[in-house]
Write a protein that holds these residues in place. Structure first.
Motif, PDB file in Angstrom:
ATOM      1  N   UNK A  17       0.838  -1.194   0.000  1.00 44.63           N
ATOM      2  CA  UNK A  17       0.000   0.000   0.000  1.00 44.63           C
ATOM      3  C   UNK A  17       0.878   1.250   0.000  1.00 44.63           C
ATOM      4  N   UNK A  18       0.471   2.239  -0.767  1.00 46.05           N
ATOM      5  CA  UNK A  18       1.189   3.513  -0.801  1.00 46.05           C
ATOM      6  C   UNK A  18       0.175   4.650  -0.858  1.00 46.05           C
ATOM      7  N   UNK A  19       0.671   5.852  -0.617  1.00 48.07           N
ATOM      8  CA  UNK A  19      -0.202   7.017  -0.613  1.00 48.07           C
ATOM      9  C   UNK A  19      -0.566   7.416   0.814  1.00 48.07           C
ATOM     10  N   UNK A  23      -5.428   0.558   9.642  1.00 45.86           N
ATOM     11  CA  UNK A  23      -5.447  -0.191  10.898  1.00 45.86           C
ATOM     12  C   UNK A  23      -5.490  -1.706  10.685  1.00 45.86           C
ATOM     13  N   UNK A  24      -5.657  -2.132   9.459  1.00 47.25           N
ATOM     14  CA  UNK A  24      -5.610  -3.555   9.166  1.00 47.25           C
ATOM     15  C   UNK A  24      -5.446  -3.753   7.665  1.00 47.25           C
ATOM     16  N   UNK A  25      -4.893  -4.902   7.316  1.00 46.91           N
ATOM     17  CA  UNK A  25      -4.807  -5.315   5.915  1.00 46.91           C
ATOM     18  C   UNK A  25      -5.241  -6.771   5.838  1.00 46.91           C
ATOM     19  N   UNK A  76      -6.395  -8.013  -2.345  1.00 48.26           N
ATOM     20  CA  UNK A  76      -5.869  -7.366  -1.147  1.00 48.26           C
ATOM     21  C   UNK A  76      -6.874  -6.321  -0.685  1.00 48.26           C
ATOM     22  N   UNK A  77      -7.066  -6.229   0.623  1.00 51.87           N
ATOM     23  CA  UNK A  77      -8.017  -5.274   1.192  1.00 51.87           C
ATOM     24  C   UNK A  77      -7.328  -4.458   2.274  1.00 51.87           C
ATOM     25  N   UNK A 126     -11.670  -0.357   2.850  1.00 52.45           N
ATOM     26  CA  UNK A 126     -11.840   0.936   2.190  1.00 52.45           C
ATOM     27  C   UNK A 126     -11.189   0.943   0.811  1.00 52.45           C
ATOM     28  N   UNK A 127     -10.127   0.158   0.677  1.00 54.41           N
ATOM     29  CA  UNK A 127      -9.406   0.107  -0.596  1.00 54.41           C
ATOM     30  C   UNK A 127      -9.195  -1.358  -0.997  1.00 54.41           C
ATOM     31  N   UNK A 128      -9.179  -1.571  -2.323  1.00 56.17           N
ATOM     32  CA  UNK A 128      -9.044  -2.918  -2.856  1.00 56.17           C
ATOM     33  C   UNK A 128      -7.928  -2.972  -3.884  1.00 56.17           C
ATOM     34  N   UNK A 129      -7.250  -4.119  -3.915  1.00 57.65           N
ATOM     35  CA  UNK A 129      -6.298  -4.352  -4.981  1.00 57.65           C
ATOM     36  C   UNK A 129      -7.024  -4.760  -6.248  1.00 57.65           C
TER      37      UNK A 129
END
Length: 118
Positions: free
Chosen positions: A24-26, A32-34, A95-96, A106-109
């Protein structure tokens, strides 16, 4: 915004191993979790594993004892080591990233194809 780059995946024989990676970048300051989800052909996406900022992992029952999620390090990279793989592990793995106050990803690969077949 957070950008995710996934790697790994491909074809593996039953009983084999693979490792997936996600970086993850940015705006990563409030992660708080992956974790990882997967979607098998013709099925809904399902949660596979998660690791929080304290390093506590959780797994879906079907992968317990076979999959290991790593702690995400200062580079915000998480790995999913998959051992003793089975044909029903086949699917697209995502990936989440969990950040902010939302309990859901909140974000997805972009997704990686994993195929377990002889």
């Amino acid at each position: 915004q957070v950008q995710l780059v996934e790697s790994g995946g491909g074809l593996v024989q039953p009983g084999g191993s693979q490792r997936l990676s996600c970086t993850a970048s940015g705006s990563t300051y409030d992660i708080w979790a992956m974790g990882w989800y997967r979607q098998a052909p013709g099925k809904q996406r399902e949660w596979v594993s998660i690791i929080n900022h304290a390093g506590k992992p959780s797994y879906i029952d079907s992968v317990k004892g076979r999959f290991t999620i790593s702690e995400y390090n200062a580079n915000n990279t998480v790995h999913l080591q998959m051992d003793n793989m089975r044909p029903d592990d086949t699917g697209v793995y995502y990936c989440a990233v969990y950040s902010g106050s939302n309990p859901q990803p909140r974000y997805w690969g972009q997704g990686i194809q994993v195929t377990v077949s002889s």
